[in-house]
Structure formats: structure tokens, C-alpha cells
Design a protein around this motif. Structure first.
Motif, PDB file in Angstrom:
ATOM      1  N   LEU A   1       0.844  -1.191   0.000  1.00 24.85           N
ATOM      2  CA  LEU A   1       0.000   0.000   0.000  1.00 24.85           C
ATOM      3  C   LEU A   1       0.879   1.240   0.000  1.00 24.85           C
ATOM      4  O   LEU A   1       1.820   1.343   0.779  1.00 24.85           O
ATOM      5  CB  LEU A   1      -0.899   0.005   1.251  1.00 24.85           C
ATOM      6  CG  LEU A   1      -1.776   1.239   1.506  1.00 24.85           C
ATOM      7  CD1 LEU A   1      -2.808   1.413   0.398  1.00 24.85           C
ATOM      8  CD2 LEU A   1      -2.473   1.127   2.867  1.00 24.85           C
ATOM      9  N   ASP A   2       0.572   2.183  -0.885  1.00 19.53           N
ATOM     10  CA  ASP A   2       1.242   3.484  -0.917  1.00 19.53           C
ATOM     11  C   ASP A   2       0.214   4.569  -0.612  1.00 19.53           C
ATOM     12  O   ASP A   2      -0.812   4.656  -1.294  1.00 19.53           O
ATOM     13  CB  ASP A   2       1.848   3.763  -2.305  1.00 19.53           C
ATOM     14  CG  ASP A   2       3.022   2.838  -2.615  1.00 19.53           C
ATOM     15  OD1 ASP A   2       3.577   2.253  -1.674  1.00 19.53           O
ATOM     16  OD2 ASP A   2       3.354   2.700  -3.799  1.00 19.53           O
ATOM     17  N   ILE A   3       0.492   5.376   0.413  1.00 18.61           N
ATOM     18  CA  ILE A   3      -0.395   6.474   0.771  1.00 18.61           C
ATOM     19  C   ILE A   3       0.350   7.782   0.556  1.00 18.61           C
ATOM     20  O   ILE A   3       1.423   7.996   1.128  1.00 18.61           O
ATOM     21  CB  ILE A   3      -0.856   6.365   2.240  1.00 18.61           C
ATOM     22  CG1 ILE A   3      -1.548   5.011   2.476  1.00 18.61           C
ATOM     23  CG2 ILE A   3      -1.798   7.515   2.587  1.00 18.61           C
ATOM     24  CD1 ILE A   3      -1.878   4.736   3.928  1.00 18.61           C
ATOM     25  N   LYS A   4      -0.208   8.628  -0.271  1.00 18.55           N
ATOM     26  CA  LYS A   4       0.466   9.875  -0.610  1.00 18.55           C
ATOM     27  C   LYS A   4       0.256  10.933   0.471  1.00 18.55           C
ATOM     28  O   LYS A   4      -0.756  10.935   1.161  1.00 18.55           O
ATOM     29  CB  LYS A   4      -0.018  10.395  -1.968  1.00 18.55           C
ATOM     30  CG  LYS A   4       0.363   9.491  -3.130  1.00 18.55           C
ATOM     31  CD  LYS A   4       0.089  10.163  -4.452  1.00 18.55           C
ATOM     32  CE  LYS A   4       0.410   9.229  -5.615  1.00 18.55           C
ATOM     33  NZ  LYS A   4       1.781   8.732  -5.561  1.00 18.55           N
ATOM     34  N   LYS A   5       1.213  11.806   0.576  1.00 16.36           N
ATOM     35  CA  LYS A   5       1.146  12.925   1.514  1.00 16.36           C
ATOM     36  C   LYS A   5      -0.092  13.779   1.225  1.00 16.36           C
ATOM     37  O   LYS A   5      -0.372  14.121   0.084  1.00 16.36           O
ATOM     38  CB  LYS A   5       2.409  13.773   1.360  1.00 16.36           C
ATOM     39  CG  LYS A   5       2.732  14.687   2.511  1.00 16.36           C
ATOM     40  CD  LYS A   5       4.038  15.424   2.248  1.00 16.36           C
ATOM     41  CE  LYS A   5       5.201  14.458   2.164  1.00 16.36           C
ATOM     42  NZ  LYS A   5       6.497  15.152   1.930  1.00 16.36           N
ATOM     43  N   GLY A   6      -0.868  14.088   2.266  1.00 10.69           N
ATOM     44  CA  GLY A   6      -2.047  14.921   2.108  1.00 10.69           C
ATOM     45  C   GLY A   6      -3.286  14.186   1.643  1.00 10.69           C
ATOM     46  O   GLY A   6      -4.328  14.802   1.403  1.00 10.69           O
TER      47      GLY A   6
END
Length: 243
Positions: free
Chosen positions: A26-31
Motif C-alpha cells: 500500500l502506498d499512501i500519498k502525503k495529504g
């Protein structure tokens, strides 16, 4: 430039003989405001606890703010992460002001004036009046307690806010009000939010991204609009039917 604030790389987690996550990525982007939805036992809360270092994976890497959490000072890690849980966990013997400032005292801020300014600013941000600060948890409604819990999680200006089904125990009207409040807070602060829910309507309303989980895997990870219009499979199709 890397804009992922949280990254899971082939993470596996089990409780005794039960595999909860296996080769989970899982990749969660900043903001981002990520809502995670799935049935009970699918691994949603486990994902949150792994981010916060409350539990550890058997395999794989979890990167938070660019650092492997196993190589990070755990106290420092948690100071940059706000955590709002289902039952709130306010201290009954402390008034609201002390409940919120407790986090700042843990971070060893000694300036009492600065602490008071931070508490006043955050209580206003969550839409409450200053007179609430002198009241005790037993004197608050369910919605008020949740707002105080959110204020406590945000008062130290974390970069990440984890929310584990925070609105599930309040009535529907209060829930809608709290949903609008968290959207406003998100827009004002730009904090990265990971929000666990059982309610597909809530997931689609709040998230800039939605992760649908089943049996420890992400079935679909996309925008609310895309999930509604192009569900990945029958599981997601059944979930969004009517929305």
C-alpha cells in the motif's frame, strides 16, 4: 521526488495461526484522505496499528515519513501520528483542557502559555466553544467526546492522523455533523488521514481515495468516483450498490 508518506512493502502479519495480512502492499500519498472499508476481521485495524508501531509485522517493510519504522525511535514516531479510536479513551478524572494538553505535556513542552494557546486554537478548529474546556468527559455528549478526542490527536500538529471507526457509536445526525467537521479539519490542516469504517457511504463521502479490503487484501484502491462507476469485482459491486 517521493511523495508517499506511508508505504507497505510485502507486509505479512498473523495472530497465532490466523494470517491477517500476507504480502500486503500500500502506498499512501502525503495529504491524502484515505478511507479503508471492509468486513470485520479483514485487517483494517491491523493496518493502522502497524503504521503506529503498536504491533509489528513478521515480514516486509513499513516506511513512515521516509523511514523504516523498525529503525525509528518509537516515541518520536508516535509524536508525529495522531490516533483517534472508537471508544475515545478520555481520562475521566481530567477536564477537557487537561485531556487535550496531556499530549503536549508528554512532549515535554514547558511553556504553559504556549500550551494554552495550542489548546484554545485546536478546540476552536474542531468547532467547540472555550467553555467546554472546564467540563469533564462525563458531562459531554457522544459527539462532544469525539470532537475532544480529535482535538487531542491533533494538538501536537501531527503529519498523520489515524482514525479507527471514530463515529460508529454516535447517532446518525451527530455522525453527519462529525463527518462535515473532519472534512473541514482536513481541508484546513492538510494532514494525511487514514480512516477506518464499516460504512461504504461514509467511506465514499470522506475519502479522496478509498481502499476496499477483503480477507487481508486490497481488492480495489481508487477514487470514490471510480469505485462507484467501475467496481473491480462482484465484492465491490455489491458493496457500492445503491450509492
Amino acid at each position: 521526488m517521493e511523495d508517499n508518506i506511508i508505504k507497505f512493502e510485502n507486509v505479512s502479519k498473523r495472530y497465532k495461526d490466523k494470517v491477517v495480512l500476507e504480502n500486503f502492499n500500500l502506498d499512501i500519498k502525503k495529504g491524502e484522505f484515505l478511507t479503508i472499508i471492509g468486513s470485520s476481521g479483514c485487517g483494517k485495524t491491523t493496518v493502522l496499528k502497524l503504521i503506529n508501531g503498536l504491533i509489528y509485522a513478521e515480514k516486509g517493510n513499513i516506511i513512515v515519513n521516509g523511514d523504516d519504522i523498525l529503525q525509528t525511535n518509537q516515541i518520536q514516531l508516535r509524536r508525529n501520528i495522531g490516533y483517534v479510536i472508537q471508544d475515545i479513551g478520555l481520562f475521566p478524572h481530567m477536564n477537557v483542557e487537561k485531556n487535550i494538553s496531556y499530549v503536549l505535556n508528554l512532549s515535554k513542552i514547558k511553556n504553559k502559555k504556549l500550551i494554552k494557546e495550542k489548546v484554545n486554537a485546536i478546540i476552536k478548529l474542531v468547532g467547540m466553544d472555550y467553555d467546554i474546556l472546564k467540563r469533564y468527559p462525563s458531562e459531554l455528549s457522544g459527539g462532544q467526546k469525539q470532537r475532544v478526542g480529535i482535538a487531542r490527536a491533533l494538538v501536537s500538529s501531527p503529519r498523520i492522523l489515524l482514525m479507527d471507526e471514530p463515529f460508529c457509536s454516535v447517532d446518525e445526525i451527530t455522525r453527519r455533523i462529525l463527518q462535515e467537521a473532519i472534512i473541514d479539519i482536513y481541508k484546513n490542516l492538510g494532514v494525511t488521514i487514514i480512516f477506518i469504517t464499516h460504512d461504504i457511504k461514509e467511506a465514499l463521502k470522506l475519502g479522496t481515495k478509498v481502499a476496499v479490503m477483503n480477507e487481508g487484501k486490497i481488492i480495489q484502491y481508487s477514487s470514490p468516483c471510480h469505485i462507484k462507476e467501475k467496481p473491480q469485482n462482484d465484492f465491490v459491486k455489491d458493496l457500492v450498490r445503491g450509492y
